[in-house]
Motif scaffolding. Structure first.
Motif, PDB file in Angstrom:
ATOM      1  N   LEU A 152     110.569  64.042  65.061  1.00 45.62           N
ATOM      2  CA  LEU A 152     110.455  64.270  66.497  1.00 45.62           C
ATOM      3  C   LEU A 152     110.774  63.005  67.289  1.00 45.62           C
ATOM      4  CD1 LEU A 152     107.161  66.356  66.482  1.00 45.62           C
ATOM      5  CD2 LEU A 152     109.481  67.189  66.844  1.00 45.62           C
ATOM      6  N   GLY A 153     110.816  61.908  66.544  1.00 48.93           N
ATOM      7  CA  GLY A 153     111.134  60.654  67.210  1.00 48.93           C
ATOM      8  C   GLY A 153     109.951  60.055  67.937  1.00 48.93           C
ATOM      9  N   LYS A 154     108.769  60.700  67.781  1.00 51.85           N
ATOM     10  CA  LYS A 154     107.599  60.159  68.482  1.00 51.85           C
ATOM     11  C   LYS A 154     106.774  59.327  67.504  1.00 51.85           C
ATOM     12  CE  LYS A 154     106.811  63.660  71.999  1.00 51.85           C
ATOM     13  NZ  LYS A 154     106.071  64.879  72.265  1.00 51.85           N
ATOM     14  N   PHE A 155     107.120  58.096  67.383  1.00 56.68           N
ATOM     15  CA  PHE A 155     106.301  57.221  66.554  1.00 56.68           C
ATOM     16  C   PHE A 155     106.426  55.834  67.139  1.00 56.68           C
ATOM     17  CE2 PHE A 155     109.486  54.691  64.343  1.00 56.68           C
ATOM     18  CZ  PHE A 155     110.625  55.449  64.545  1.00 56.68           C
ATOM     19  N   ASP A 156     105.426  55.040  66.930  1.00 54.70           N
ATOM     20  CA  ASP A 156     105.631  53.646  67.284  1.00 54.70           C
ATOM     21  C   ASP A 156     105.224  52.766  66.116  1.00 54.70           C
ATOM     22  OD1 ASP A 156     102.840  53.845  69.507  1.00 54.70           O
ATOM     23  OD2 ASP A 156     102.867  53.077  67.462  1.00 54.70           O
ATOM     24  N   TRP A 157     105.426  51.502  66.276  1.00 53.09           N
ATOM     25  CA  TRP A 157     105.324  50.605  65.124  1.00 53.09           C
ATOM     26  C   TRP A 157     103.923  50.557  64.543  1.00 53.09           C
ATOM     27  CZ3 TRP A 157     102.354  46.131  65.251  1.00 53.09           C
ATOM     28  CH2 TRP A 157     101.863  45.776  66.517  1.00 53.09           C
ATOM     29  N   THR A 158     102.901  50.935  65.338  1.00 51.30           N
ATOM     30  CA  THR A 158     101.526  50.816  64.846  1.00 51.30           C
ATOM     31  C   THR A 158     101.222  51.821  63.742  1.00 51.30           C
ATOM     32  OG1 THR A 158     100.884  52.216  66.664  1.00 51.30           O
ATOM     33  CG2 THR A 158     100.520  49.860  66.943  1.00 51.30           C
ATOM     34  N   HIS A 159     102.037  52.899  63.631  1.00 49.98           N
ATOM     35  CA  HIS A 159     101.792  53.869  62.571  1.00 49.98           C
ATOM     36  C   HIS A 159     102.034  53.300  61.177  1.00 49.98           C
ATOM     37  CE1 HIS A 159     102.627  57.035  65.804  1.00 49.98           C
ATOM     38  NE2 HIS A 159     101.344  57.019  65.539  1.00 49.98           N
ATOM     39  N   PHE A 160     102.663  52.149  61.130  1.00 52.94           N
ATOM     40  CA  PHE A 160     103.075  51.610  59.840  1.00 52.94           C
ATOM     41  C   PHE A 160     102.216  50.427  59.397  1.00 52.94           C
ATOM     42  CE2 PHE A 160     106.623  53.931  61.465  1.00 52.94           C
ATOM     43  CZ  PHE A 160     107.194  54.523  60.364  1.00 52.94           C
ATOM     44  N   MET A 161     100.993  50.369  59.908  1.00 50.86           N
ATOM     45  CA  MET A 161     100.126  49.223  59.620  1.00 50.86           C
ATOM     46  C   MET A 161     100.040  48.901  58.123  1.00 50.86           C
ATOM     47  SD  MET A 161      99.265  47.214  61.655  1.00 50.86           S
ATOM     48  CE  MET A 161      99.073  47.082  63.396  1.00 50.86           C
ATOM     49  N   TRP A 162      99.798  49.948  57.310  1.00 50.44           N
ATOM     50  CA  TRP A 162      99.644  49.692  55.871  1.00 50.44           C
ATOM     51  C   TRP A 162     100.923  49.125  55.271  1.00 50.44           C
ATOM     52  CZ3 TRP A 162      95.416  48.588  53.817  1.00 50.44           C
ATOM     53  CH2 TRP A 162      94.227  49.272  54.113  1.00 50.44           C
ATOM     54  N   VAL A 163     102.056  49.515  55.834  1.00 48.89           N
ATOM     55  CA  VAL A 163     103.323  48.990  55.319  1.00 48.89           C
ATOM     56  C   VAL A 163     103.406  47.485  55.536  1.00 48.89           C
ATOM     57  CG1 VAL A 163     105.825  49.075  55.548  1.00 48.89           C
ATOM     58  CG2 VAL A 163     104.498  51.167  55.692  1.00 48.89           C
ATOM     59  N   TYR A 164     103.019  47.044  56.743  1.00 46.45           N
ATOM     60  CA  TYR A 164     103.081  45.600  57.003  1.00 46.45           C
ATOM     61  C   TYR A 164     102.113  44.854  56.098  1.00 46.45           C
ATOM     62  CZ  TYR A 164     104.850  47.643  61.325  1.00 46.45           C
ATOM     63  OH  TYR A 164     105.516  48.403  62.220  1.00 46.45           O
ATOM     64  N   ILE A 165     100.907  45.444  55.952  1.00 43.18           N
ATOM     65  CA  ILE A 165      99.911  44.764  55.115  1.00 43.18           C
ATOM     66  C   ILE A 165     100.404  44.694  53.668  1.00 43.18           C
ATOM     67  CG2 ILE A 165      97.536  44.855  54.253  1.00 43.18           C
ATOM     68  CD1 ILE A 165      96.778  46.215  56.888  1.00 43.18           C
ATOM     69  N   PHE A 166     100.967  45.815  53.192  1.00 45.18           N
ATOM     70  CA  PHE A 166     101.504  45.812  51.832  1.00 45.18           C
ATOM     71  C   PHE A 166     102.637  44.797  51.706  1.00 45.18           C
ATOM     72  CE2 PHE A 166     104.586  47.498  48.687  1.00 45.18           C
ATOM     73  CZ  PHE A 166     103.793  47.389  47.559  1.00 45.18           C
ATOM     74  N   ALA A 167     103.534  44.787  52.679  1.00 47.70           N
ATOM     75  CA  ALA A 167     104.667  43.866  52.634  1.00 47.70           C
ATOM     76  C   ALA A 167     104.182  42.427  52.530  1.00 47.70           C
ATOM     77  CB  ALA A 167     105.543  44.043  53.875  1.00 47.70           C
ATOM     78  N   ALA A 168     103.223  42.073  53.374  1.00 51.75           N
ATOM     79  CA  ALA A 168     102.730  40.695  53.365  1.00 51.75           C
ATOM     80  C   ALA A 168     102.011  40.400  52.052  1.00 51.75           C
ATOM     81  CB  ALA A 168     101.802  40.465  54.556  1.00 51.75           C
ATOM     82  N   ALA A 169     101.149  41.329  51.605  1.00 49.52           N
ATOM     83  CA  ALA A 169     100.362  41.076  50.398  1.00 49.52           C
ATOM     84  C   ALA A 169     101.255  40.958  49.173  1.00 49.52           C
ATOM     85  CB  ALA A 169      99.330  42.188  50.204  1.00 49.52           C
ATOM     86  N   ILE A 170     102.242  41.854  49.054  1.00 47.84           N
ATOM     87  CA  ILE A 170     103.092  41.825  47.866  1.00 47.84           C
ATOM     88  C   ILE A 170     104.033  40.616  47.931  1.00 47.84           C
ATOM     89  CG2 ILE A 170     105.100  43.246  48.518  1.00 47.84           C
ATOM     90  CD1 ILE A 170     103.110  43.766  45.334  1.00 47.84           C
ATOM     91  N   GLY A 171     104.443  40.245  49.147  1.00 49.95           N
ATOM     92  CA  GLY A 171     105.266  39.041  49.294  1.00 49.95           C
ATOM     93  C   GLY A 171     104.515  37.816  48.807  1.00 49.95           C
ATOM     94  N   PHE A 172     103.258  37.710  49.220  1.00 50.82           N
ATOM     95  CA  PHE A 172     102.422  36.588  48.789  1.00 50.82           C
ATOM     96  C   PHE A 172     102.256  36.596  47.271  1.00 50.82           C
ATOM     97  CE2 PHE A 172      98.428  34.642  47.645  1.00 50.82           C
ATOM     98  CZ  PHE A 172      98.377  33.504  48.421  1.00 50.82           C
TER      99      PHE A 172
END
Lengths: 239, 283
Positions: free
Chosen positions: B89-109
């Motif tokens: 529907l195109g109705k999303f904003d970046w905050t829906h992906f919180m776990w993705v950012y946390i995972f990205a940072a944690a796995i990067g570390f």
């Protein structure tokens, strides 16, 4: 005894990955682990592998890198040293598996954007040319980097000018290739190349009077991850 | 289970093939150009054998244990079911992906801490600095940089903002930091950008980028999936320069504290510290 200590350290290095994966699997995704036995065996392998690698680093890679740096310094032949630097950069990069993967993806991008015909041969040619370009760029980087060590020039002038060149080229390059070009800087330096190149730089700085290994010895890798960006951006414009 | 020995053998042969050109160049130059026998040839050869065995076990272990889980995880975390929003529907904003950012940072570390080439460089740096620079501290500084880089890179893919913008701002910050940093740390900091992304980090991070770019409407995985590695090699430069700056401030602060307590000892402490540093730089 020493091996046991190294193994314990390797395990400590891997602990963060285990914790992150376990947390996301069990708490966030709330799923059990598939094939737990396979995972545990794999982890034992990883710990053993890291331990052997570090052992081999200290008995094999570091000593040979430094010994050759000393030998070249004693021999005093600039052209032999620079040729060695070039071949080391070129030879290790051309066969780098991570680069092969990136080059193949780049060929797909080029074919989708109709820059090259969408045939298997055209893509293979393109990927091969790209790999050679990146390998050339790493060879050139090591030549420049070794020359810098010999002269004792400060590194930041080179790197900052390199950044400016990257920024300048980016504004002329096709946006489709910018991501690939930027990533190509990170994938060139493999696990075996890094210790060798580091030992070479540090060994050279040690053996030349008036050079400080900390200031002059490091920096070869920085060159090797900057030049591929520049060369790939140029390649995407010319090709 | 029965296929494991075959996998080991295959990987060993592959690693040998990758190492062959390096060995050819090293020994070619050693015997044709330098024309001297290597000191401790036997030891060096054993070392190379260890490296081969080590890399083989390491790669097979990663393939068995980490990559499948890590890659599936990257896909699941970016899948529409998990995010719980109908993306079409195109109705999303970046905050829906919180776990993705946390995972990205944690796995990067986490993957950076286990990266063999980073271990190599930090061991060398500790040795050369005479122990003034701790290998573990350096690696954690680099890992924090990768964590921030990959987290921000994930945000960039979600938000669809242009990559060159971030990279240019990053370069700007690095240039400014360079002028305020000690000469000792600059080359090492620049190097740390290149060593972070190899065996462990690249496959997991690349899977994350591709997963994100293929989930979000309007992103082309071929174009937008790239860039995470570039982030992961830029941010460690900043974090290592920052780490060195903070270290210097703490050292200065401690020196001041000593003044207050025993002003008499200050001169001695500072000069011995400086002496140590100078020696550390030279040996």
């Amino acid at each position: 005894m020493r091996f046991g200590k190294l193994m314990l350290e390797s395990f400590r290095d891997l602990l963060p990955i285990i914790l992150v994966i376990a947390f996301f699997q069990l708490v966030v995704l709330q799923q059990p682990f598939p094939n737990l036995d396979k995972i545990l065996i794999g982890l034992v392998f990883v710990v053993l592998g890291l331990t052997f690698f570090i052992q081999g680093l200290e008995t094999g890679l570091f000593p040979i890198g430094e010994a050759m740096a000393y030998a070249f310094a004693r021999k005093g032949s600039l052209s032999a040293l620079l040729a060695f630097a070039f071949f080391l950069g070129f030879g290790t990069t051309a066969a780098e598996p991570a680069l092969i993967a990136v080059a193949d993806e780049a060929a797909t991008v080029a074919a989708e954007g109709l820059f090259i015909p969408n045939t298997k041969e055209a893509k293979a040619d393109y990927a091969m040319e790209l790999r050679l370009v990146v390998a050339l760029s790493v060879g050139a980087a090591l030549v420049l980097g070794v020359f810098r060590i010999l002269k004792g020039w400060p590194i930041h002038y080179f790197i900052i000018s390199g950044y400016l060149v990257v920024v300048g080229l980016t504004s002329f390059a096709n946006p489709a290739f910018v991501g690939i070009a930027y990533d190509s800087g990170g994938v060139t330096t493999s696990t075996i190349t890094v210790p060798l190149v580091t030992a070479l730089g540090v060994g050279l700085a040690h053996s030349i009077k008036g050079r400080n290994p900390m200031i002059d010895g490091f920096g070869l890798i920085a060159f090797a991850s900057l030049t591929p960006m520049i060369f790939v951006l140029c390649f995407s414009m010319i090709r | 289970m029965t296929e494991l020995p075959i996998r080991l053998l295959e990987t060993f042969l592959m690693t040998m093939r990758d190492v062959a050109p390096i060995v050819a160049i090293l020994f070619g130059f050693q015997y044709l150009v330098i024309r001297k026998h290597l000191p401790n040839l036997k030891k060096v050869l054993i070392g190379f054998f260890y490296v081969l065995v080590g890399l083989t076990l390491f790669l097979v272990g990663l393939e068995e244990a980490l990559f499948p889980v890590g890659k599936t995880m990257a896909q699941q975390l970016t899948a529409p079911d998990f995010i719980g929003v109908d993306l079409s529907l195109g109705k999303f904003d970046w905050t829906h992906f919180m776990w993705v950012y946390i995972f990205a940072a944690a796995i990067g570390f986490a993957t950076t801490v286990a990266e063999p080439s980073l271990i190599a460089v930090s061991l060398k740096a500790e040795e050369i600095s005479g122990g003034a620079l701790k290998a573990r501290g350096l690696r954690i500084a680099v890992a924090v940089g990768v964590a921030v880089g990959v987290g921000l890179g994930a945000y960039r893919i979600v938000s669809g903002t242009p990559l060159p913008f971030y990279i240019m701002v990053g370069y700007g910050i690095v240039i400014v930091q360079t002028f305020f940093s000690s000469k000792m740390i600059i080359p090492l900091a620049y190097d740390s950008g290149g060593v972070t992304t190899s065996t462990v980090t690249v496959p997991v991070v690349a899977a994350l980028g591709l997963g994100l770019a293929s989930t979000i409407p309007g992103r082309n995985p071929l174009l937008d999936g790239f860039g995470l590695i570039a982030f992961a090699s830029l941010f460690p430069v900043m974090s290592v320069l920052g780490y060195a700056m903070i270290g210097e401030h703490i050292a200065r602060y401690r020196a001041k504290k000593v003044t207050k307590k025993k002003s008499k000892d200050l001169h001695e402490t500072a000069s011995s510290w400086k002496r140590k540093r100078r020696q550390g730089g030279q040996t």
